[in-house]
Write an enzyme that holds these catalytic residues in place. Structure first.
Site, PDB file in Angstrom:
ATOM      1  N   LYS A 156      -5.673  -1.313   2.840  1.00 31.41           N
ATOM      2  CA  LYS A 156      -4.562  -1.959   2.154  1.00 31.41           C
ATOM      3  C   LYS A 156      -4.622  -3.449   2.394  1.00 31.41           C
ATOM      4  O   LYS A 156      -5.036  -3.905   3.470  1.00 31.41           O
ATOM      5  CB  LYS A 156      -3.218  -1.413   2.672  1.00 31.41           C
ATOM      6  CG  LYS A 156      -2.000  -2.155   2.129  1.00 31.41           C
ATOM      7  CD  LYS A 156      -0.701  -1.673   2.773  1.00 31.41           C
ATOM      8  CE  LYS A 156       0.476  -2.507   2.296  1.00 31.41           C
ATOM      9  NZ  LYS A 156       1.759  -2.070   2.864  1.00 31.41           N
ATOM     10  N   GLU A 205      14.082  -6.582   5.634  1.00 31.94           N
ATOM     11  CA  GLU A 205      13.190  -5.862   6.563  1.00 31.94           C
ATOM     12  C   GLU A 205      13.303  -6.345   7.999  1.00 31.94           C
ATOM     13  O   GLU A 205      12.931  -7.476   8.328  1.00 31.94           O
ATOM     14  CB  GLU A 205      11.749  -5.972   6.086  1.00 31.94           C
ATOM     15  CG  GLU A 205      10.774  -5.145   6.908  1.00 31.94           C
ATOM     16  CD  GLU A 205       9.402  -5.026   6.273  1.00 31.94           C
ATOM     17  OE1 GLU A 205       8.521  -4.408   6.890  1.00 31.94           O
ATOM     18  OE2 GLU A 205       9.213  -5.559   5.159  1.00 31.94           O
ATOM     19  N   GLY A 222       6.354   0.226  -0.120  1.00 30.54           N
ATOM     20  CA  GLY A 222       6.562   1.066  -1.286  1.00 30.54           C
ATOM     21  C   GLY A 222       7.925   0.761  -1.867  1.00 30.54           C
ATOM     22  O   GLY A 222       8.942   0.854  -1.172  1.00 30.54           O
TER      23      GLY A 222
END
Length: 402
Positions: A156, A205, A222
């Site tokens: 990723k 976050e 996601g």
């Protein structure tokens, strides 16, 4: 004059300031940070800490020594419970933007939201917007990143883009923060004064919160755009929860965090499946993590530096992903994609990921958004996702679309 020694920059002392009342909180001057946990506003600067945080996870490393020296200087100056606050860049090899304020005011966010959250306050008019990179270049970057995952050296990588805005006259950062708080009441709101301008944002976050020997984290990876129709919105959230592509991306993040935390913990709890977290514009896959540190000398900054950058903002493996980011992105991220927060001299603190954010310098605003790229990523979808994320900041200017 300012003097620099071992990563410390000593600021000119300011005269003693009277205690701050809640009605005098200023989100657009010193460091300002709101959280469901603890919120603070600061005034003045005793000492800046510019030491790079590349070894910040090492308790006896140069960065931690610079922090300890700054705390000692603050206590010698009569500050009984000093706090270091500010931001650390995406690339920890770059100078930090941290400082110890002369005065810190703690407050309950709920008690001041009605006063500070001002959705209707006027801001400077936007006269131009420039995308960096443009759509075709960004989509080519995504295609190159997808191809890079094919050789299995990279699982990723997170690619980002900027939106540069010019306004008619200077932007009032306090007004912008007020609008962001009104539009994103459950986020982590921050204002970090810089040498030029300020870094502001409403991050969803939590990277790391530490209180005593206990710590918490809530990585996000996601996402899907929310719908105004409740039934359609529920369907979007369920599709995200069932998405193999998004769950794979999320698993890379949580597994990476588990690997680095395991050796530093007496106890670590990490759910095996993600849950949903929502903002006004997006659904996110989220995993709440908690644990207990093994070494009592750990502090909020050492754990934050251990985790930063997570695969949620960089990729996996970290070194390979960072090299690809440097090759593909046509700009230096600087503080974008870094971390922002605070840590006191007892080791408690809170750090969030520097996303849904921008910098302000007079009449120039630069906004930042990124997306995680995995083998199943679609260039057009990632362009749209970053656009939705930029929309959080554009809405603070009164614009709903890019």
């Amino acid at each position: 004059m300012e003097t620099v020694t071992k990563g410390l920059v000593q600021c000119r002392p300011q005269s003693q300031i009277d205690p701050l009342g809640l009605d005098e909180l200023s989100p657009g001057s010193g460091f300002f940070f709101t959280s469901p946990f603890r919120s603070l506003s600061t005034e003045g600067c005793l000492t800046k800490v510019t030491a790079p945080a590349f070894d910040g996870d090492a308790l006896d490393g140069s960065f931690q020594q610079a922090i300890a020296a700054a705390f000692s200087q603050a206590r010698a100056a009569g500050i009984t419970r000093p706090v270091v606050c500010g931001a650390i860049p995406f690339d920890k090899r770059q100078p930090s933007a941290l400082f110890i304020p002369q005065r810190t005011r703690w407050f309950e966010r709920a008690a001041v939201m009605a006063t500070l959250a001002t959705p209707d306050r006027q801001l400077a008019e936007i006269v131009s917007k420039t995308e960096l990179p443009g759509q075709q270049q960004f989509m080519q970057m995504v295609s190159d990143a997808v191809q890079a995952t094919a050789d299995k050296r990279l699982s990723k990588v997170v690619l980002s883009r900027l939106l540069e805005i010019k306004t008619h006259g200077p932007v009032a950062s306090s007004a912008l923060i007020g609008r962001m708080m009104a539009q994103n009441p459950s986020g982590f709101h921050f204002h970090v004064p810089l040498e030029q301008g300020a870094l502001i944002g409403a991050s969803p976050e939590l990277l790391l919160r530490k209180q005593g020997d206990q710590f918490y984290s809530n990585p996000l990876a996601g996402s899907a755009r929310r719908e105004s129709n409740p039934q359609q919105d529920r369907a979007v959230s369920q599709r995200l929860l069932d998405s193999a592509k998004d769950r794979y991306e999320h698993q890379i993040v949580t597994q990476g965090m588990q690997q680095v935390l395991a050796e530093r913990c007496r106890h670590l709890h990490m759910p095996t499946s993600p849950e949903l977290l929502s903002t006004p514009t997006l659904w996110h896959l989220s995993t709440p993590i908690d644990g207990e540190v093994l070494n009592g000398q750990e502090n909020a900054l050492s754990l934050a530096c251990l985790l930063h950058p997570t695969p949620a903002l960089c990729g996996s493996p970290t070194t390979v992903a960072r090299e690809l980011i440097a090759r593909l992105e046509p700009f230096d991220r600087g503080l974008f994609g870094g971390i922002v927060g605070w840590c006191d001299d007892a080791g408690n603190g809170e750090w969030v990921v520097t996303i849904r954010c921008g910098t302000i310098v007079a009449d120039r605003v630069r906004l930042f958004a990124g997306a995680g790229i995995v083998p199943d990523s679609s260039p057009e979808s990632e362009w749209r996702e970053t656009g939705v994320k930029l929309d959080t900041m554009l809405r603070a200017f009164g614009f709903n679309q890019i």
